[in-house]
Design an enzyme around this catalytic site. Structure first.
Site, short mmCIF file in Angstrom:
data_model
loop_
_atom_site.label_atom_id
_atom_site.label_comp_id
_atom_site.label_asym_id
_atom_site.label_seq_id
_atom_site.Cartn_x
_atom_site.Cartn_y
_atom_site.Cartn_z
N ASP A 48 0.80 -1.24 0.00
CA ASP A 48 0.00 0.00 0.00
C ASP A 48 0.82 1.28 0.00
O ASP A 48 1.97 1.31 0.43
CB ASP A 48 -0.97 0.00 1.19
CG ASP A 48 -0.25 -0.13 2.53
OD1 ASP A 48 0.74 -0.88 2.61
OD2 ASP A 48 -0.68 0.51 3.51
N GLU B 50 -0.86 -1.93 5.10
CA GLU B 50 -0.01 -1.96 6.30
C GLU B 50 -0.14 -0.64 7.05
O GLU B 50 -0.09 -0.60 8.28
CB GLU B 50 1.45 -2.20 5.91
CG GLU B 50 2.39 -2.43 7.10
CD GLU B 50 2.86 -1.15 7.76
OE1 GLU B 50 3.03 -1.15 8.99
OE2 GLU B 50 3.05 -0.14 7.06
NI NI Z 1 6.35 1.07 5.70
#
Ligand code: NI
Length: 396
Positions: free
Chosen positions: A79, A137
């Site tokens: 991401d 994340e």
């Molecule tokens: Ni990172």
């Protein structure tokens, strides 16, 4: 030169092209549709079994080794961040307000490179590799669950059961060539805690007719200061901070309720457990003695990322062999940054390592999450070589 380093160098044009493509087209957490699609296509082209939609937009590749053995999960996050890119790179983001400012474009590209290397090496593997391309994340906090937990809910650690994990982060605080592989904690765990005391409100002039939550709250806040000073070993690390207090508003009213809360930071899982147990005991014990009802809510933000000693030793040995010219640092490298790989490493032993990626001469030394963030792409060679060879060494 070692085989794995040579292989990663040969594949560098591929890794770089992939990384730049992901960089031009960054996607926020749980929106990694294009990225995940490319990942799935690349893995399928290798003949690796692919499962899509694991943890919403996550992608899992499964490579079975020629010989039976354990299963190692390699995790790569995909991401980007809600940041407007301000680099002059030729591969600058084309998605307004979205940028790969943490290097996850590099992680995804390294993951695909590692898959290519290990796929060629599969006849040597005694065990299996699960390539875990994780969404979101950056998205996790006390309220929302991130990609690692979402993939775990969808069974990424099961069938076949994962025995070990490896993961890494490009690290722009340190120069290209530096590699840190250290056992024990590497990133702090964080919790929020919220305490609500309910007493019996009344007139400030008639305290004997009330159950005063103010004095009870003060005693609890005071006693919480002893958790770190009296319960945690002086050789361990912890923080317990009361950071917000919301009790009463009028000078002549004893309130019905007292609310306060704060944060807990720890590196060691046992220390964390001890701290939480003490907070529970102190809160409920004092509240009961003072006649108040206590509600304690502890919201986990993330556990610490703690590396398993024996897996880490093996990865260190691999690093010495695979990257003989690297500046290998095996001392603890603690960062307060949070990382949701911690959720997987809490369940399965693993090793999370750092790959130095800044290059001051090329002006590539902005911090992670900065609009000018960019790294030296040669770091991708080190990361891919070490990840592939470490997995291979764990499946000998
Ligand atoms: Ni990172």
């Amino acid at each position: 030169m070692t085989d794995f380093l040579k292989k990663a160098q040969e594949l560098f044009p591929y890794t770089q092209a992939m990384r730049r493509d992901f960089h031009v087209h960054p996607e926020l957490g749980f929106k990694e549709i294009r990225t995940g699609g490319i990942v799935a296509k690349e893995l399928e082209a290798l003949g690796i079994e692919v499962t899509k939609g694991v943890g919403k937009t996550g992608v899992v590749g499964f490579l079975e080794g020629a010989k039976p053995g354990p299963t190692v999960l390699l995790r790569f996050d995909m991401d980007a961040l809600p940041i407007t890119e301000d680099t002059n790179a030729e591969y600058t983001s084309e998605n307004a307000g979205v940028m790969h400012a943490c290097g996850h474009d590099g992680h995804t590209a390294m993951g695909l490179t590692v898959a290519k290397i290990l796929n060629e090496y599969k006849n040597e593997l005694a065990g299996n590799v699960k390539f875990c391309f994780q969404p979101s994340e950056e998205g996790f906090n006390g309220e929302e669950c991130g990609g690692a937990e979402m993939m775990m809910r969808d069974g990424v650690l099961d069938s076949p059961k994962v025995d070990m994990t490896l993961s890494m982060h490009l690290w722009n605080e340190m120069p290209l060539g530096w590699v840190n592989v250290a056992s024990g904690p590497v990133m702090a765990g964080a919790e929020e805690f919220h305490i609500k005391l309910t007493g019996k409100g009344g007139h400030g002039a008639a305290p004997h007719t009330t159950i005063d939550p103010v004095t009870a709250a003060m005693q609890i806040i005071n006693a919480l200061q002893t958790v770190v000073s009296r319960n945690v070993s002086p050789l361990d690390t912890a923080v317990v901070s009361v950071t917000s207090v919301d009790i009463g508003t009028a000078f002549n009213v004893i309130p019905q309720e007292a609310k306060f809360g704060g944060t807990i930071r720890t590196f060691d899982l046992n220390v964390r457990k001890l701290v939480i147990e003490r907070i529970e005991k102190i809160t409920h014990g004092i509240a009961e003695a003072m006649g108040c009802k206590a509600e304690l809510k502890i919201v986990r933000v993330t556990p610490a990322v703690a590396n398993n000693a024996s897996i880490t030793e093996k990865v260190q040995a691999t690093a010495r062999h695979t990257l003989p010219n690297a500046n290998l640092d095996t001392s603890g490298y603690l960062t307060m940054g949070a990382e949701d790989m911690a959720f997987m490493q809490e369940k399965v032993d693993g090793c999370y390592f750092f790959i130095g990626s800044n290059n001051k001469d090329k002006n590539l030394d902005y911090s992670h999450h900065h609009p000018k963030f960019d790294f030296d792409e040669q770091a991708l060679v080190n990361g891919a070589a070490l990840m592939a060879s470490a997995a291979a060494d764990l499946l000998k």
